[in-house]
Design a protein around this motif. Structure first.
Motif, mmCIF file in Angstrom:
data_model
loop_
_atom_site.group_PDB
_atom_site.id
_atom_site.type_symbol
_atom_site.label_atom_id
_atom_site.label_comp_id
_atom_site.label_asym_id
_atom_site.label_seq_id
_atom_site.Cartn_x
_atom_site.Cartn_y
_atom_site.Cartn_z
ATOM 1 N N ILE A 39 0.840 -1.206 0.000
ATOM 2 C CA ILE A 39 0.000 0.000 0.000
ATOM 3 C C ILE A 39 0.871 1.251 0.000
ATOM 4 O O ILE A 39 0.585 2.230 -0.697
ATOM 5 C CB ILE A 39 -0.949 -0.024 1.224
ATOM 6 N N ASN A 43 0.936 4.088 -2.872
ATOM 7 C CA ASN A 43 0.642 5.495 -2.552
ATOM 8 C C ASN A 43 1.788 6.412 -2.964
ATOM 9 O O ASN A 43 1.558 7.533 -3.416
ATOM 10 C CB ASN A 43 0.377 5.656 -1.055
ATOM 11 N N LYS A 132 5.697 18.850 0.213
ATOM 12 C CA LYS A 132 5.039 18.274 1.386
ATOM 13 C C LYS A 132 4.942 16.754 1.264
ATOM 14 O O LYS A 132 5.095 16.032 2.235
ATOM 15 C CB LYS A 132 3.619 18.836 1.503
ATOM 16 N N GLU A 133 4.642 16.298 0.051
ATOM 17 C CA GLU A 133 4.521 14.855 -0.152
ATOM 18 C C GLU A 133 5.890 14.183 -0.038
ATOM 19 O O GLU A 133 6.032 13.112 0.538
ATOM 20 C CB GLU A 133 3.902 14.589 -1.533
ATOM 21 N N TYR A 136 7.319 13.495 3.350
ATOM 22 C CA TYR A 136 6.754 12.253 3.892
ATOM 23 C C TYR A 136 7.451 11.030 3.285
ATOM 24 O O TYR A 136 7.731 10.055 3.961
ATOM 25 C CB TYR A 136 5.260 12.249 3.568
ATOM 26 N N THR B 49 -5.911 17.865 -2.321
ATOM 27 C CA THR B 49 -5.281 17.436 -1.065
ATOM 28 C C THR B 49 -3.885 16.904 -1.391
ATOM 29 O O THR B 49 -2.890 17.455 -0.949
ATOM 30 C CB THR B 49 -6.115 16.322 -0.389
ATOM 31 N N TYR B 50 -3.827 15.836 -2.174
ATOM 32 C CA TYR B 50 -2.556 15.293 -2.648
ATOM 33 C C TYR B 50 -2.558 15.417 -4.166
ATOM 34 O O TYR B 50 -3.601 15.263 -4.793
ATOM 35 C CB TYR B 50 -2.381 13.831 -2.218
ATOM 36 N N TRP B 85 -2.413 22.767 0.280
ATOM 37 C CA TRP B 85 -3.377 22.273 1.280
ATOM 38 C C TRP B 85 -2.650 21.752 2.518
ATOM 39 O O TRP B 85 -1.602 21.112 2.424
ATOM 40 C CB TRP B 85 -4.203 21.143 0.663
ATOM 41 N N THR B 86 -3.215 22.058 3.651
ATOM 42 C CA THR B 86 -2.655 21.545 4.898
ATOM 43 C C THR B 86 -3.803 21.026 5.755
ATOM 44 O O THR B 86 -4.939 21.525 5.670
ATOM 45 C CB THR B 86 -1.880 22.645 5.666
ATOM 46 N N LYS B 125 2.554 2.520 15.280
ATOM 47 C CA LYS B 125 2.365 2.781 13.856
ATOM 48 C C LYS B 125 2.567 1.488 13.079
ATOM 49 O O LYS B 125 3.538 0.777 13.303
ATOM 50 C CB LYS B 125 3.369 3.846 13.392
ATOM 51 N N SER B 127 1.940 1.469 9.386
ATOM 52 C CA SER B 127 2.494 1.923 8.105
ATOM 53 C C SER B 127 2.216 3.405 7.944
ATOM 54 O O SER B 127 1.185 3.902 8.388
ATOM 55 C CB SER B 127 1.863 1.156 6.938
ATOM 56 N N GLN B 128 3.146 4.089 7.292
ATOM 57 C CA GLN B 128 2.973 5.519 7.070
ATOM 58 C C GLN B 128 1.894 5.821 6.043
ATOM 59 O O GLN B 128 1.543 6.963 5.841
ATOM 60 C CB GLN B 128 4.280 6.115 6.581
ATOM 61 N N PHE B 129 1.424 4.776 5.356
ATOM 62 C CA PHE B 129 0.405 4.994 4.344
ATOM 63 C C PHE B 129 -0.814 4.130 4.649
ATOM 64 O O PHE B 129 -0.701 3.128 5.343
ATOM 65 C CB PHE B 129 0.941 4.664 2.954
ATOM 66 N N GLY B 130 -1.951 4.525 4.113
ATOM 67 C CA GLY B 130 -3.175 3.766 4.342
ATOM 68 C C GLY B 130 -3.953 3.581 3.062
ATOM 69 O O GLY B 130 -3.386 3.620 1.971
ATOM 70 N N THR B 132 -5.975 5.457 1.504
ATOM 71 C CA THR B 132 -5.996 6.610 0.605
ATOM 72 C C THR B 132 -4.738 7.417 0.888
ATOM 73 O O THR B 132 -4.114 7.249 1.936
ATOM 74 C CB THR B 132 -7.238 7.511 0.859
ATOM 75 N N PRO B 133 -4.362 8.312 -0.047
ATOM 76 C CA PRO B 133 -3.109 9.064 0.158
ATOM 77 C C PRO B 133 -3.103 9.868 1.464
ATOM 78 O O PRO B 133 -2.034 10.171 1.979
ATOM 79 C CB PRO B 133 -3.060 10.012 -1.043
ATOM 80 N N ALA B 136 -2.705 7.174 7.301
ATOM 81 C CA ALA B 136 -1.678 6.220 7.716
ATOM 82 C C ALA B 136 -2.342 5.167 8.590
ATOM 83 O O ALA B 136 -3.443 5.381 9.104
ATOM 84 C CB ALA B 136 -0.585 6.929 8.499
ATOM 85 N N GLN B 137 -1.674 4.008 8.759
ATOM 86 C CA GLN B 137 -2.276 2.940 9.552
ATOM 87 C C GLN B 137 -1.610 2.810 10.920
ATOM 88 O O GLN B 137 -0.385 2.725 11.007
ATOM 89 C CB GLN B 137 -2.132 1.599 8.832
ATOM 90 N N LYS B 151 -3.270 11.667 8.038
ATOM 91 C CA LYS B 151 -1.893 12.179 8.040
ATOM 92 C C LYS B 151 -1.887 13.694 8.200
ATOM 93 O O LYS B 151 -2.747 14.376 7.678
ATOM 94 C CB LYS B 151 -1.204 11.854 6.714
ATOM 95 N N ILE B 153 -0.274 17.038 7.213
ATOM 96 C CA ILE B 153 0.683 17.677 6.318
ATOM 97 C C ILE B 153 0.421 19.175 6.278
ATOM 98 O O ILE B 153 -0.628 19.635 6.658
ATOM 99 C CB ILE B 153 0.703 17.109 4.874
#
Ligand SMILES: [Zn+2]
Lengths: 253, 153
Positions: A39, A43, A132-133, A136, B49-50, B85-86, B125, B127-130, B132-133, B136-137, B151, B153
């Protein structure tokens, strides 16, 4: 070379780096060692492709010939790509993929930080968004490099092998040519060589923590960012990435 | 029709759900940056957003559909990248709804404050990702349930 021509080339470099790496990383989708990593890689690839849209759309706008990001991505052949050789290399094992990601993320994070002060506002705003991305991304890839480097005997050996293989592709990030000189003169982008110190500090700290040694010697491969000599791998990757538009020109949904 | 006020349009947009996290409205998410009339055209400024978020296209369609249904005829959707966006722009209402929905709202520290299910602060934690962008998980070490963290940002 006019300023506009140089800017077009510079934007292609930015967009092609994220496009080619995004495509490479997406090859892991469904194949990563664990679900969470799968995942995370998907991403990361998505962020990179999103950044590609911003860079290549702007490139097309600057070029003024009616090409948008899709046309630039799918309708150019290998010699027109301007990405670093590093990002077109095959994924190898998960360790090599993460090492490549870290070496790239570190460079991109330093570069985007400088580009937020670009004299070209359209470049500055993309850099702000992408930065910003990438902050991360580098957090994650450096954590993984440390975890695997300072891990088991097996993972350490694989990470050191990955670093030995990839390091000779890092130098191309800092080599300047006429495009870079024009961008620096215009205040649009920094001289690539000027990023080296910050990059080496960041990479040195993380690799040190990962108990990995940077190979000696200053030799580096080049020919990606000016398109003079891509590796044999890029063409193979493009045949897959561009297949649909080549088989069915203009197809859309 | 008479021209709806800008405040009215903001209210309408606050009723449009985010396609991926439907407990949030587009206004809660903080992606609607401006609503203004330019003569007879309604201009709505949206920020992604992303950059690669696949929901962006759907969001634009939803905005258009919602406003057209209210009788807005001339509509211009503008994309704005800067300022980027933040998660600071998430509304208080949105943060509360996220937590009720089981997603830990973003915290300046970058880590969730507590488990959205049991309130425990013993978290790890995953994972840093989940999915959707923007997420995080994480996992709660008390109730052992995994959960998503929005997340920061
Ligand atoms: Zn819990």
């Amino acid at each position: 070379m006019t300023r506009e021509e140089a800017l077009f080339q510079f934007l292609l470099r930015m967009g092609d780096n994220t496009l080619v790496l995004g495509q490479r990383v997406s090859e892991w989708c469904g194949h990563a060692p664990v679900l969470e990593e799968d995942i995370a890689l998907a991403n990361t690839a998505l962020d990179l492709i999103g950044q590609t849209q911003m860079w290549l759309n702007l490139a097309g706008e600057v070029e003024g010939k009616g090409r948008d990001a899709d046309k630039l991505a799918f309708l150019r052949d290998v010699w027109d790509f301007r990405n670093l050789l590093l990002v077109e290399l095959p994924n190898g094992d998960f360790g090599r993929t993460m090492m490549r990601q870290f070496l790239f993320d570190a460079w991109q994070s330093v570069l985007l930080g400088r580009l937020t002060n670009s004299a070209e506002p359209r470049v500055a705003e993309i850099a702000e968004k992408a930065g910003k991305e990438v902050a991360y991304h580098v957090e994650r890839s450096s954590g993984t490099v440390v975890g695997l480097g300072d891990g088991t005997e097996e993972s350490h050996a694989r990470m050191q092998a990955a670093l030995d293989y990839l390091w000779p592709y890092v130098g191309e990030m800092f080599a300047s040519d006429a495009v870079d000189e024009e961008m620096a003169r215009a205040g649009i982008a920094p001289d690539p060589a000027g990023l080296r110190e910050e990059y080496d500090a960041l990479v040195g700290r993380v690799l040190g923590e990962a108990t990995l040694s940077i190979p000696e010697g200053g030799f580096f491969h080049k020919g990606g960012k000016d398109g003079a000599r891509h590796t044999e791998h890029l063409g193979h990757m493009l045949t897959e990435m561009q297949w649909l538009q080549r088989a069915y020109p203009g197809a859309s949904w | 029709m008479s021209r709806p006020s800008v405040e009215q349009v903001w209210q309408w947009l606050d009723a449009v759900p985010d396609p991926e996290i439907p407990v949030l409205s587009l206004v809660d998410l903080g992606i609607i940056r401006d609503v203004a009339w330019a003569e007879d055209t309604l201009q709505v400024t949206v920020t992604p957003t992303y950059s690669g978020c696949p929901a962006t296209t759907v969001i634009n369609l939803e905005i258009e559909a919602a406003l057209r249904a209210r009788g807005v005829e001339k509509l211009e959707l503008r994309r704005q990248l800067s300022p980027a966006w933040t998660t600071d722009w998430l509304s208080q209402k949105g943060r509360q709804r996220l937590e009720e929905y089981g997603i830990a709202p973003p915290q300046p520290s970058g880590a969730p404050a507590r488990c959205p299910r049991c309130g425990s602060e013993q978290l790890e934690k995953i994972s840093q990702f989940g999915s959707t962008p923007c997420k995080a998980q994480w996992r709660c070490q008390s109730c052992l349930e995994p959960f998503e963290h929005f997340k920061c940002i």
